[in-house]
Design a protein around this motif. Sequence first.
Motif, short mmCIF file in Angstrom:
data_model
loop_
_atom_site.label_atom_id
_atom_site.label_comp_id
_atom_site.label_asym_id
_atom_site.label_seq_id
_atom_site.Cartn_x
_atom_site.Cartn_y
_atom_site.Cartn_z
N ARG A 95 8.54 3.78 -5.06
CA ARG A 95 9.28 3.11 -3.99
C ARG A 95 10.03 4.12 -3.14
N GLY A 96 10.57 5.15 -3.76
CA GLY A 96 11.27 6.17 -3.01
C GLY A 96 12.74 5.89 -2.81
N VAL A 97 13.42 6.82 -2.17
CA VAL A 97 14.85 6.74 -1.94
C VAL A 97 15.13 5.87 -0.71
N GLY A 98 16.18 5.09 -0.75
CA GLY A 98 16.57 4.30 0.41
C GLY A 98 16.22 2.84 0.29
N PHE A 99 15.75 2.40 -0.90
CA PHE A 99 15.41 1.00 -1.11
C PHE A 99 16.19 0.50 -2.31
N PRO A 100 17.44 0.10 -2.10
CA PRO A 100 18.32 -0.20 -3.23
C PRO A 100 17.97 -1.47 -3.98
N SER A 101 17.26 -2.38 -3.37
CA SER A 101 16.95 -3.66 -4.02
C SER A 101 15.47 -3.73 -4.37
N GLY A 136 12.75 -8.63 -2.03
CA GLY A 136 12.85 -8.85 -0.59
C GLY A 136 12.13 -7.79 0.20
N THR A 137 12.48 -7.67 1.47
CA THR A 137 11.76 -6.76 2.35
C THR A 137 12.10 -5.30 2.14
N ASP A 138 13.09 -5.00 1.29
CA ASP A 138 13.41 -3.61 1.02
C ASP A 138 13.00 -3.20 -0.40
N GLY A 139 12.08 -3.95 -1.00
CA GLY A 139 11.62 -3.65 -2.35
C GLY A 139 10.26 -2.99 -2.35
N TRP A 140 9.44 -3.38 -3.33
CA TRP A 140 8.11 -2.77 -3.46
C TRP A 140 7.16 -3.26 -2.37
N ALA A 141 7.36 -4.46 -1.88
CA ALA A 141 6.50 -5.00 -0.82
C ALA A 141 7.36 -5.88 0.07
N ASP A 142 6.97 -5.99 1.36
CA ASP A 142 7.79 -6.79 2.26
C ASP A 142 7.39 -8.26 2.14
N ARG A 171 0.83 -1.21 0.00
CA ARG A 171 0.00 0.00 0.00
C ARG A 171 0.86 1.26 0.00
N ARG A 172 1.91 1.25 0.82
CA ARG A 172 2.75 2.42 0.97
C ARG A 172 3.51 2.72 -0.31
N ARG A 173 3.84 1.69 -1.08
CA ARG A 173 4.63 1.87 -2.30
C ARG A 173 3.79 1.58 -3.53
#
Length: 388
Positions: A332-338, A341-347, A326-328
Motif C-alpha cells: 500500500r505504501g506510505v500516506g494511506f493511514p486507513s 475506503g478510498t485511501d486503502g488497498w483499493a478505491d 492494480r497499483r497496490r
Amino acid sequence: MPISVKETVTRLAAISKLLVLSYIIDWIFIIGIALIGYGFYKQPPNHHPFSLTDPTISYPLTKETVTTKTLLLVCLFAPAIIILLFSWLLVPAKATSSTSTSNPGSSKSPAAQYIRRKFWEWNVGWMGLALALASTWTATQGLKALIGKPRPDLLARCNPDVARIAEFTVGGLGESVRGAATLVSWEICRDRSSSLRIDGFASFPSGHSSFSFAGLIYLTLWLCSKFSVAFPYLPRYPIEDQSYSDDSLSVRKRGAAPPVYLMLIAFFPTATACFIAGSRWFNYRHNGFDILFGAAIGLFFAYIAFNMYHLPIRRGGGWAWGARSRRRAFVRGVGFPSSLGTDGWADERGLDVDVEGAAAVRDMVFRGQAQGRIKPESSESEAVRHEG
C-alpha cells in the motif's frame, strides 16, 4: 444487442495480470505455512519425563472415534465443497452492474462481470479457509513438537521395563523419600515405535480440536454471512428517523430475526466441531486443557481468516471484500493511514485514484448528505459498490 461469448472471454482476460500474480503469491504463502506445519509434524517432539505411578497417563489405548482421515474429510474437504457450491449458487444477478458500455440499454448483467463475481467469492472463501487451517496446523504442530506432553494413554503405549527403573530415572525423590514420585525418561519403554516416540508425546494441544474448530467455525461464520444469520442491530449513531411504530417505515420492522432453520444450518458445523473435540476426551487421547487450548487456537485463526477476507456479518450483505487495486497489488505504501475506503488497498470503484481525488469525492458526498441531497446507502448496496 446481447454480449457475445467472445466479448465475455475478452473481458475476463482483461483482469490485471499483476493483481492475479499477487493473489497467486498469497496462495503460495498459505501453502508454505502449511508445509512448515508438516515439517513440525515430521519432527520428533521433546519427550517430557513422566512417572510410572501417574494416574493421568494410565488410561487404556482405545480406538479413535474420529480418525485423521475423517477429520480431513469433515473439516477440510466438506467446507471446501460447500463454499464452492454456495459461492456459485448464491451470488445473484443484481450483484453486478445492470448496464454495460457496449450495451447501455440492456437490463441484463454482463456475463463476464457476473462470472468474475462468483469466482471471486469462491476464491476468497477458499483463501480464508486455507489460511485458517494452515495457520492452525502449523501453530498446533509447532507446540506439540516443542512441549512434548505425554498423552493420557502413554503407559499403555509404552510397556515400561519396570526392572530398569533406576537406570532411566531422571528426577524425583522416589529412591530416597518414601512415597515420592520418580521421573523416568521415555527410553524405559519397550515399545519405541512411532506410536510412542512421536504420537505418544503429542498431547498438547489437541490437533483434532484445533483443526476442527478452525475449519468448522470458519464455515459457520461463512454461512452466517451468506444467510444473514446475526443478531439484529441498530447503528451507533442515528442516520435516519428511527421510529418504533408499527408502520412499514419503522426501524423495528427491519430487524427481524432469521428463521430458525437457517440458524440450525449455520451452527451445525460448530456442533460437529464440539463433538470432534469431545471425542478426544472419551477416547483418552487428551486432557481437558489440551482440548480447550486446541479449540481456542482454531477459533482464533478462524476468526482472523474470516474477517481478513469478508465484510462484517451484520453489515456486509454477505459479501467478501473486493480485490486489491492494480497499483497496490503488493504494497500500500506510505500516506494511506486507513485500510478502508478510498485511501486503502483499493478505491470505491476498484480502480486506481490519487489521494487528492479520493478526498474530493468524500468531501462532495459529505456536503451532499449535510444538504439532504444524498441518502445513506444500504449495507448491501454499499458492499456492492466497494466490490466494484
